[in-house]
Scaffold this active site. Structure first.
Site, PDB file in Angstrom:
ATOM      1  N   CYS A  69      13.089 -21.310 -49.310  1.00  0.00           N
ATOM      2  CA  CYS A  69      11.754 -21.371 -50.209  1.00  0.00           C
ATOM      3  C   CYS A  69      10.784 -20.672 -50.676  1.00  0.00           C
ATOM      4  CB  CYS A  69      10.995 -22.887 -49.636  1.00  0.00           C
ATOM      5  SG  CYS A  69       9.461 -23.964 -51.528  1.00  0.00           S
ATOM      6  N   LYS A  75      12.135 -19.909 -40.972  1.00  0.00           N
ATOM      7  CA  LYS A  75      10.966 -19.229 -42.244  1.00  0.00           C
ATOM      8  C   LYS A  75      10.156 -18.332 -42.100  1.00  0.00           C
ATOM      9  CE  LYS A  75       8.611 -21.058 -46.097  1.00  0.00           C
ATOM     10  NZ  LYS A  75       8.586 -22.717 -46.742  1.00  0.00           N
ATOM     11  N   GLU A 133      14.998 -27.837 -48.557  1.00  0.00           N
ATOM     12  CA  GLU A 133      14.039 -27.883 -47.777  1.00  0.00           C
ATOM     13  C   GLU A 133      13.551 -29.132 -47.139  1.00  0.00           C
ATOM     14  OE1 GLU A 133       9.780 -25.629 -47.104  1.00  0.00           O
ATOM     15  OE2 GLU A 133      10.155 -26.028 -49.031  1.00  0.00           O
TER      16      GLU A 133
END
Length: 286
Positions: free
Chosen positions: A164, A121, A46
């Site tokens: 993440c 995301k 990321e």
């Protein structure tokens, strides 16, 4: 490694800064090293493009998928004949001209330099831990992704995409596994405090409950005076064993063999997916 059951991936660790050119040079070196060592697919973390020191800088440095950064990685994929997982790209939103907001986008690129999937995301990191010195509000400038993306068939196996903070939501991993994922990937920039407490535990938990390989490229060290990352880019096998760890000190990479026979044996010997009840059962309390 010549067996069709064995595939080689490179899990990378990086210290990105607001300097995009320096970050690209660092990633280029990792990609070239991975290719020379036989990796078929390279996983970058990321924020591989940059990590800004303020909201204003983060937004100003963002690009569209048709911009210079993605184009340069496309050229590298084609030149080195590798697949790429570009773990968290600062992509300008569809209404950028009016709202100045971005997506945190995970790009999968094939060895011809073509973008084959983009996952945006879904779970944004809005966390305040005063006692740990952690204060981040990703939603202040980031648009949550609208949906999951189907797992992608790659030379190392079928890859399910997260980013993440998504790792804290097992529903996402289970949904990807139900759609055929053999590998889950969570490119990350975990804070030092949350990383020390939860990083390895979460990665191993996701691997155990889905019986997938889990690959997690990571940021490490100080990006600027306001932010540092935990590191420990890691790979975990379907039994939950850590099979690679880049440590918590400096950039680098680890090569990992994705042995799909091990995955199939794990699922056959402990067939938890066959024992899972239908989805209505688990929502019955609602």
């Amino acid at each position: 490694m010549s067996s069709s059951h064995h595939r080689v991936a490179a899990v990378c660790q990086l210290t990105a800064t607001p300097d995009k050119e320096s970050n690209f040079s660092a990633c280029q070196e990792l990609m070239e090293q991975a290719s020379l060592q036989g990796a078929r697919m390279v996983f970058l973390p990321e924020g591989f493009d940059y990590i800004g020191s303020s909201r204003e800088e983060t937004l100003a440095l963002s690009e569209s998928l048709s911009g210079k950064t993605v184009s340069r990685y496309s050229q590298m994929a084609k030149k080195l004949e590798i697949w790429l997982s570009l773990g968290g790209f600062h992509e300008r939103g569809h209404d950028w001209d009016s709202d100045r907001r971005i997506y945190n986008s995970h790009i999968i690129m094939n060895d011809k330099g073509e973008v084959v999937s983009v996952y945006r995301k879904a779970h944004l990191f809005d966390v305040e831990l005063p006692e740990k010195g952690v204060l981040l509000k990703e939603s202040a400038f980031t648009i949550p992704g609208p949906s999951l993306m189907p797992p992608v068939q790659t030379p190392i196996g079928k890859v399910g995409l997260g980013i993440c903070y998504d790792i804290r939501f097992p529903e996402l991993s289970c949904a990807l596994q139900r759609k055929g994922a053999e590998i889950l990937t969570f490119p990350s920039a975990f804070t030092v405090a949350t990383g020390a407490a939860h990083w390895e535990v979460l990665l191993r938990a996701r691997a155990i409950e889905t019986q997938c390989f889990v690959l997690a490229a990571a940021q490490v060290g100080a990006h600027h005076e306001k932010r540092s990352s935990h590191g420990h880019a890691m790979a975990v096998d379907p039994w939950g064993e850590v099979i690679a760890d880049c440590g918590g000190e400096k950039p680098g990479l680890r090569l990992v063999e994705i042995d799909l026979e091990k995955l199939h044996n794990t699922r056959r010997n402990m067939p938890t997916q066959l024992h899972r009840r239908d989805l209505d059962f688990y929502t019955g309390l609602e």
